[in-house]
Design an enzyme around this catalytic site. Structure first.
Site, PDB file in Angstrom:
ATOM      1  N   ASP A 100       0.899  -1.263   0.399  1.00  0.00           N
ATOM      2  CA  ASP A 100       0.229   0.536  -0.497  1.00  0.00           C
ATOM      3  C   ASP A 100       1.282   1.455  -0.255  1.00  0.00           C
ATOM      4  O   ASP A 100       2.498   1.275   0.488  1.00  0.00           O
ATOM      5  CB  ASP A 100      -1.381  -0.069   1.131  1.00  0.00           C
TER       6      ASP A 100
ATOM      7  N   GLU B  66      -9.568  -2.005   5.019  1.00  0.00           N
ATOM      8  CA  GLU B  66     -10.448  -1.775   6.569  1.00  0.00           C
ATOM      9  C   GLU B  66     -11.724  -3.192   6.492  1.00  0.00           C
ATOM     10  O   GLU B  66     -12.757  -3.534   5.608  1.00  0.00           O
ATOM     11  CB  GLU B  66     -10.834  -0.695   6.400  1.00  0.00           C
TER      12      GLU B  66
ATOM     13  N   ASN C  48      -7.725  -3.267  13.933  1.00  0.00           N
ATOM     14  CA  ASN C  48      -9.327  -3.526  13.561  1.00  0.00           C
ATOM     15  C   ASN C  48      -9.341  -4.675  12.813  1.00  0.00           C
ATOM     16  O   ASN C  48     -10.159  -5.272  11.712  1.00  0.00           O
ATOM     17  CB  ASN C  48      -9.954  -2.523  12.658  1.00  0.00           C
TER      18      ASN C  48
ATOM     19  N   HIS D 135      -6.943  -4.984   9.600  1.00  0.00           N
ATOM     20  CA  HIS D 135      -7.479  -4.899   8.906  1.00  0.00           C
ATOM     21  C   HIS D 135      -5.736  -5.633   7.903  1.00  0.00           C
ATOM     22  O   HIS D 135      -4.984  -5.466   8.971  1.00  0.00           O
ATOM     23  CB  HIS D 135      -6.955  -2.923   7.988  1.00  0.00           C
TER      24      HIS D 135
HETATM   25  C1  F6R Z   1       1.270  -1.911   6.253  1.00  0.00           C
HETATM   26  C2  F6R Z   1       0.070  -1.842   6.661  1.00  0.00           C
HETATM   27  C3  F6R Z   1      -0.735  -2.324   7.592  1.00  0.00           C
HETATM   28  C4  F6R Z   1       0.271  -2.015   8.860  1.00  0.00           C
HETATM   29  C5  F6R Z   1      -0.922  -2.452  10.028  1.00  0.00           C
HETATM   30  C6  F6R Z   1      -0.011  -2.263  11.463  1.00  0.00           C
HETATM   31  O1  F6R Z   1       2.169  -1.539   5.007  1.00  0.00           O
HETATM   32  O2  F6R Z   1      -0.282  -2.942   5.324  1.00  0.00           O
HETATM   33  O3  F6R Z   1      -1.421  -3.489   7.326  1.00  0.00           O
HETATM   34  O4  F6R Z   1       0.680  -4.021   8.531  1.00  0.00           O
HETATM   35  O5  F6R Z   1      -0.942  -1.443   9.991  1.00  0.00           O
HETATM   36  O6  F6R Z   1       0.882  -1.800  11.287  1.00  0.00           O
HETATM   37  P1  F6R Z   1       2.024  -1.665  12.495  1.00  0.00           P
HETATM   38  O7  F6R Z   1       3.059  -3.013  12.207  1.00  0.00           O
HETATM   39  O8  F6R Z   1       2.553  -0.397  12.806  1.00  0.00           O
HETATM   40  O9  F6R Z   1       1.606  -2.394  13.517  1.00  0.00           O
END
Ligand code: F6R
Length: 248
Positions: A67, A143, A136, A138
């Site tokens: 992303d 989401e 959540n 994701h």
């Molecule tokens: C990042 C991504 C997100 C993160 C998720 C966890 O490229 O796609 O799905 O993996 O938000 O983020 P952290 O590792 O910062 O807790």
């Protein structure tokens, strides 16, 4: 799903690092799917260390990131383009032309999403996709409520996700409202998925992923339907998962 329980963050990072190096060495033209955020930072550090010791080369590796924020320039320290260069690419011998992230500043974002899908397809899909887990549920920036049939698309970020990510920005207003993300179906097309989780604050999310129903309300639950998923998680993240699941 194969669950690998490790002691802590350092052990998780080391484990996934050696796991990926093994893949890089056994696959002909390895295609890695990469994530950003706090979770994989230790993994990237470890990969750089192993590269510096001559234990791995990235010259035949292709990468696709999950992303990118919409509207941040590549040189913006909060863009995922910047993150990837800073945390991995500029430290190793990966060829720039082999690294891919969605372009969040493209004039036509819908076209950008289609093009991203095409390039992944042309590369014969991702061999190993590394994922982090949102509080959540994701994955990527998909989401809750995102259809399991989604392909790469533009998303409005949840307030909770913007809050969680605001720690990297000067203020909440600076956190972009939109991002481009690989879709859930795109992620599920990866031949193999490695999900990384650490820390107590993700314990509820991991328990729901492993024990809850498969539902678009909790995107990561879709991983229960993938044939080849490895979860590398520390003790704290697995603290709410029942033994009958851990010992399966
Ligand atoms: C990042 C991504 C997100 C993160 C998720 C966890 O490229 O796609 O799905 O993996 O938000 O983020 P952290 O590792 O910062 O807790």
């Amino acid at each position: 799903m194969n669950i690998i329980k490790v002691k802590d963050y350092a052990a998780m990072s080391e484990k996934v690092c050696t796991y990926l190096i093994d893949k890089i060495q056994t696959l002909d033209n390895p295609v890695l799917g990469l994530a950003t955020g706090s979770t994989p930072e230790g993994m990237y550090k470890c990969l750089i260390e192993k590269y510096n010791k001559g234990e791995v080369s990235f010259k035949d590796v292709l990468t696709f990131n999950l992303d990118e924020y919409v509207g941040l320039e590549k040189n913006d320290p909060n863009s995922y383009y910047f993150y990837m260069n800073d945390k991995l690419f500029r430290h190793v011998d990966v060829l720039e032309r082999n690294t891919h992230l969605p372009n969040g500043t493209a004039e036509n974002l819908d076209q950008e999403c289609k093009d991203y899908e095409r390039v992944i397809r042309d590369a014969c899909y991702v061999d190993v996709q590394v994922l982090g887990l949102g509080l959540n549920g994701h994955i990527g920036f998909n989401e809750p409520g995102t259809p399991f049939t989604s392909r790469t698309h533009v998303v409005e970020l949840d307030e909770s996700t913007r809050n969680a990510n605001s720690r990297f920005f000067d203020s909440m207003e600076d956190v972009p409202a939109k991002a481009i993300t690989m879709g859930i179906e795109t992620i599920m097309e990866s031949k193999e998925i490695v999900l990384l989780v650490y820390g107590e604050k993700k314990a509820d999310a991991v328990a729901r992923l492993l024990e809850g129903e498969v539902s678009e309300d909790f995107p990561a639950s879709v991983l229960q339907q993938h044939d080849y998923v490895t979860i590398i998680a520390d003790e704290a993240a697995l603290s709410k998962v029942g033994n009958q699941i851990l010992n399966k």
